[in-house]
Design a protein around this motif. Structure first.
Motif, mmCIF file in Angstrom:
data_model
loop_
_atom_site.group_PDB
_atom_site.id
_atom_site.type_symbol
_atom_site.label_atom_id
_atom_site.label_comp_id
_atom_site.label_asym_id
_atom_site.label_seq_id
_atom_site.Cartn_x
_atom_site.Cartn_y
_atom_site.Cartn_z
ATOM 1 N N TRP A 1 0.812 -1.208 0.000
ATOM 2 C CA TRP A 1 0.000 0.000 0.000
ATOM 3 C C TRP A 1 0.853 1.269 0.000
ATOM 4 N N VAL A 2 1.832 1.331 0.905
ATOM 5 C CA VAL A 2 2.569 2.592 1.085
ATOM 6 C C VAL A 2 3.664 2.808 0.055
ATOM 7 N N ASP A 3 4.202 1.731 -0.502
ATOM 8 C CA ASP A 3 5.357 1.863 -1.397
ATOM 9 C C ASP A 3 4.907 2.040 -2.844
ATOM 10 N N ARG A 4 4.199 3.147 -3.102
ATOM 11 C CA ARG A 4 3.674 3.442 -4.440
ATOM 12 C C ARG A 4 3.866 4.928 -4.729
ATOM 13 N N PRO A 5 4.265 5.287 -5.933
ATOM 14 C CA PRO A 5 4.493 6.707 -6.242
ATOM 15 C C PRO A 5 3.231 7.552 -6.194
ATOM 16 N N GLU A 6 2.060 6.925 -6.354
ATOM 17 C CA GLU A 6 0.825 7.696 -6.349
ATOM 18 C C GLU A 6 0.270 7.950 -4.944
ATOM 19 N N LEU A 7 0.921 7.405 -3.925
ATOM 20 C CA LEU A 7 0.472 7.616 -2.550
ATOM 21 C C LEU A 7 1.435 8.541 -1.829
ATOM 22 N N GLY A 8 0.887 9.533 -1.152
ATOM 23 C CA GLY A 8 1.708 10.447 -0.365
ATOM 24 C C GLY A 8 1.279 10.457 1.085
ATOM 25 N N THR A 9 2.261 10.465 1.992
ATOM 26 C CA THR A 9 1.996 10.536 3.427
ATOM 27 C C THR A 9 2.748 11.732 3.991
ATOM 28 N N TRP A 10 2.050 12.570 4.726
ATOM 29 C CA TRP A 10 2.650 13.751 5.335
ATOM 30 C C TRP A 10 2.568 13.645 6.848
ATOM 31 N N LEU A 11 3.641 14.050 7.518
ATOM 32 C CA LEU A 11 3.681 14.107 8.974
ATOM 33 C C LEU A 11 3.510 15.556 9.409
ATOM 34 N N ALA A 12 2.629 15.781 10.370
ATOM 35 C CA ALA A 12 2.452 17.107 10.963
ATOM 36 C C ALA A 12 3.215 17.126 12.286
ATOM 37 N N MET A 13 4.133 18.056 12.412
ATOM 38 C CA MET A 13 4.968 18.156 13.610
ATOM 39 C C MET A 13 4.625 19.428 14.376
ATOM 40 N N ALA A 14 4.606 19.340 15.694
ATOM 41 C CA ALA A 14 4.371 20.501 16.549
ATOM 42 C C ALA A 14 5.021 20.247 17.900
ATOM 43 N N GLU A 15 5.659 21.228 18.415
ATOM 44 C CA GLU A 15 6.282 21.146 19.739
ATOM 45 C C GLU A 15 7.203 19.932 19.855
ATOM 46 N N GLY A 16 7.904 19.640 18.779
ATOM 47 C CA GLY A 16 8.916 18.589 18.808
ATOM 48 C C GLY A 16 8.394 17.170 18.702
ATOM 49 N N THR A 17 7.110 17.000 18.376
ATOM 50 C CA THR A 17 6.576 15.648 18.295
ATOM 51 C C THR A 17 5.585 15.543 17.135
ATOM 52 N N ILE A 18 5.150 14.339 16.829
ATOM 53 C CA ILE A 18 4.183 14.145 15.753
ATOM 54 C C ILE A 18 2.795 14.528 16.249
ATOM 55 N N ALA A 19 2.217 15.543 15.611
ATOM 56 C CA ALA A 19 0.901 16.031 16.008
ATOM 57 C C ALA A 19 -0.219 15.398 15.201
ATOM 58 N N GLY A 20 0.119 14.803 14.059
ATOM 59 C CA GLY A 20 -0.879 14.182 13.218
ATOM 60 C C GLY A 20 -0.282 13.773 11.895
ATOM 61 N N PHE A 21 -1.121 13.326 10.987
ATOM 62 C CA PHE A 21 -0.651 12.941 9.660
ATOM 63 C C PHE A 21 -1.821 12.887 8.699
ATOM 64 N N PHE A 22 -1.500 12.826 7.405
ATOM 65 C CA PHE A 22 -2.536 12.562 6.416
ATOM 66 C C PHE A 22 -1.956 11.765 5.263
#
Length: 209
Positions: free
Chosen positions: A72-93
């Protein structure tokens, strides 16, 4: 911990047909940065799926094996973004460039420490902005986005539907049906080997004894 059949789960398909329809959200109370994962990782994606989704019954991927996640994740058409805040992972999409310009937001959410502080609207806004950049800054050579869409349901956060509407999404379809929901506290993640039998660990045990 048995599965529970919920008799009436309503699911909405929501869509946005023009980037001009996106309505900005109030600024987040903390500075947030958004970074696209340049290296696909089944382990990271699985951990984020559990951390963000457990409280809102993200369970559809529980049956996935490690190989399923990698596929699922190892595909060029899929993008995953990490949201960072205060030095930690605040969320993702997680966004997928689909044929014909359809661009699906599969997953978007905050980690528990950042829920309930007014950050959700900003996260969704930034997610949608990146979805409309499909073919430019990510999923190169797939063409531009012509439609951004997602699914949400009554299992999601109570504010999710209103948040999406506030950002400019409209309901394209709605259905209500029974759904069998596994216990979200149980998230099977089978390992290929027993880590206790790692040769390095066994060697150290021999040295200790």
């Amino acid at each position: 911990m048995a599965d529970i059949e919920l008799p009436a789960v309503t699911e909405w398909t929501m869509e946005m047909l023009d980037p001009a329809d996106l309505r900005p959200a109030p600024a987040a109370g903390v500075e947030m940065t958004f970074t696209r994962a340049a290296v696909a990782s089944a382990d990271v994606s699985r951990a984020l799926y559990a951390a963000v989704g457990a409280r809102v019954c993200w369970t559809d991927r529980f049956p996935w094996t490690h190989e399923d996640w990698w596929a699922w994740v190892d595909r060029p058409e899929l993008g995953t973004w990490l949201a960072m805040a205060e030095g930690t992972i605040a969320g993702f999409f997680e966004i997928e460039a689909q044929p014909g310009g359809d661009t699906e937001i599969h997953l978007v959410g905050l980690t528990p420490a950042f829920v309930g502080h007014g950050h959700g609207g900003h996260l969704v806004e930034q997610c949608v902005r990146r979805a409309w950049l499909r073919g430019e800054t990510w999923a190169e050579r797939t063409g531009p986005a012509t439609r951004v869409w997602l699914r949400t349901s009554t299992l999601d956060h109570p504010n999710a539907l209103g948040n999406y509407r506030a950002r400019g999404f409209k309901v394209a379809a709605e259905k209500t049906a029974a759904k069998l929901v596994p216990d979200p506290r149980v998230a099977p993640w089978p390992l290929p080997d027993d880590p206790r039998l790692n040769p390095r660990i066994l060697d150290e045990q021999e040295l200790i004894s």
